[in-house]
Design an enzyme around this catalytic site. Structure first.
Site, PDB file in Angstrom:
ATOM      1  CG  HIS A  65      31.185  38.013  43.230  1.00 10.95           C
ATOM      2  ND1 HIS A  65      30.252  39.019  43.281  1.00 10.95           N
ATOM      3  CD2 HIS A  65      32.379  38.621  42.971  1.00 10.95           C
ATOM      4  CE1 HIS A  65      30.838  40.181  43.092  1.00 10.95           C
ATOM      5  NE2 HIS A  65      32.130  39.978  42.882  1.00 10.95           N
ATOM      6  CB  CYS A  95      34.332  40.379  40.478  1.00 14.25           C
ATOM      7  SG  CYS A  95      35.760  40.000  41.521  1.00 14.25           S
TER       8      CYS A  95
END
Length: 280
Positions: free
Chosen positions: A232, A256
């Site tokens: 992301h 992430c």
């Protein structure tokens, strides 16, 4: 009348105090100026970083043939010199940090360092050896890793390798044993307490936004590859209107893989589901 003059004096002092406060400007337009693209052994390589901002510090690293050979810790100097004693392909990278801890990185152009004696007395009968650039060497190395060392496969014509040691994402196109590097991206992976999972996975789903558990921050263009692990963008505020953490090239996420907004959108748009993701 005396009270009025005292209040006026306090007001003027307060206005002067406010006007003296300096606010840090964000780092923009960072680039490194290289004095020469070819240099002789025994001379100094000279680099200078140009950027806009205030209260910045610079951390320089110099690489020879894609390997870091010297790192200078953060200082206020935007100039860097290094004496070269051997031939090779050299370039520098610099991390620019402002007072708020935001970091921007950039790399210089490559400089080919050659032996002056060899240049002055070439052997006519011998074909000169082509010196590979640092970029060419890097491409050869990463393609050899996925094609020969790991023999990676994918269910699509794309393959992703996340190298957490270098905070880099490499995108390949092709097929097994014939992967060609298509793009590379600087990333931020998980910190020591919440490391990014290692192993082989595949892209499963995507959505325009990722919202944190607390709801205080969100990120654009989430692409899931395992459990609660995603590719992301850098972090925005809870409304998605303002960037609150733009740091890349670090290990500080909750696991992430953070990317620039442009790179996150590219993966969101062009990497299909079932694409293999290798994380080392």
């Amino acid at each position: 009348m005396i009270k009025f003059k005292s209040c006026l004096l306090y007001l003027l002092v307060f206005i002067f105090f406010l006007s003296s406060i300096s606010y840090g400007q964000p780092i923009t337009n960072a680039q490194i100026v290289t004095e020469k693209q070819t240099e002789f052994t025994g001379n100094l390589l000279k680099f200078k970083v140009l950027c806009e901002g205030s209260n910045m510090q610079y951390k320089w690293s110099i690489l020879k043939d894609s390997c870091v050979i010297y790192t200078k810790d953060y200082s206020e100097s935007n100039m860097f010199e290094y004496p070269v004693t051997s031939e090779g392909i050299y370039y520098v990278g610099v991390s620019i940090k402002d007072v708020e801890g935001n970091i921007v990185t950039c790399e210089s152009q490559k400089v080919s360092v050659v032996d002056k004696i060899k240049i002055e007395t070439p052997k006519v009968e011998v074909e000169p050896t082509k010196v590979k650039t640092a970029e060419e060497i890097e491409i050869e190395n990463v393609q050899a890793y996925v094609n020969e060392t790991k023999k990676l496969t994918s269910q699509t014509d794309r393959l992703i390798w996340v190298d957490t040691a270098k905070n880099m994402v490499y995108i390949f196109k092709g097929k097994s044993k014939e992967w060609q590097l298509e793009k590379k991206m600087v990333c931020t992976d998980g910190k020591d307490s919440t490391p990014t999972i290692k192993g082989d996975f595949s892209v499963k789903s995507r959505a325009p936004w990722l919202i944190s558990y607390s709801g205080k921050v969100r990120a654009k263009y989430k692409v899931n590859f395992y459990g609660n692990y995603y590719f992301h963008s850098i972090l925005f505020n809870s409304k998605g209107t303002r960037v609150v953490d733009s740091r890349l090239g670090k290990s500080l996420s909750h696991g992430c893989i953070r990317l620039s907004v442009e790179d996150a959108k590219w993966i969101y748009d062009y990497i299909p589901d079932k694409t293999a993701v290798h994380i080392s």
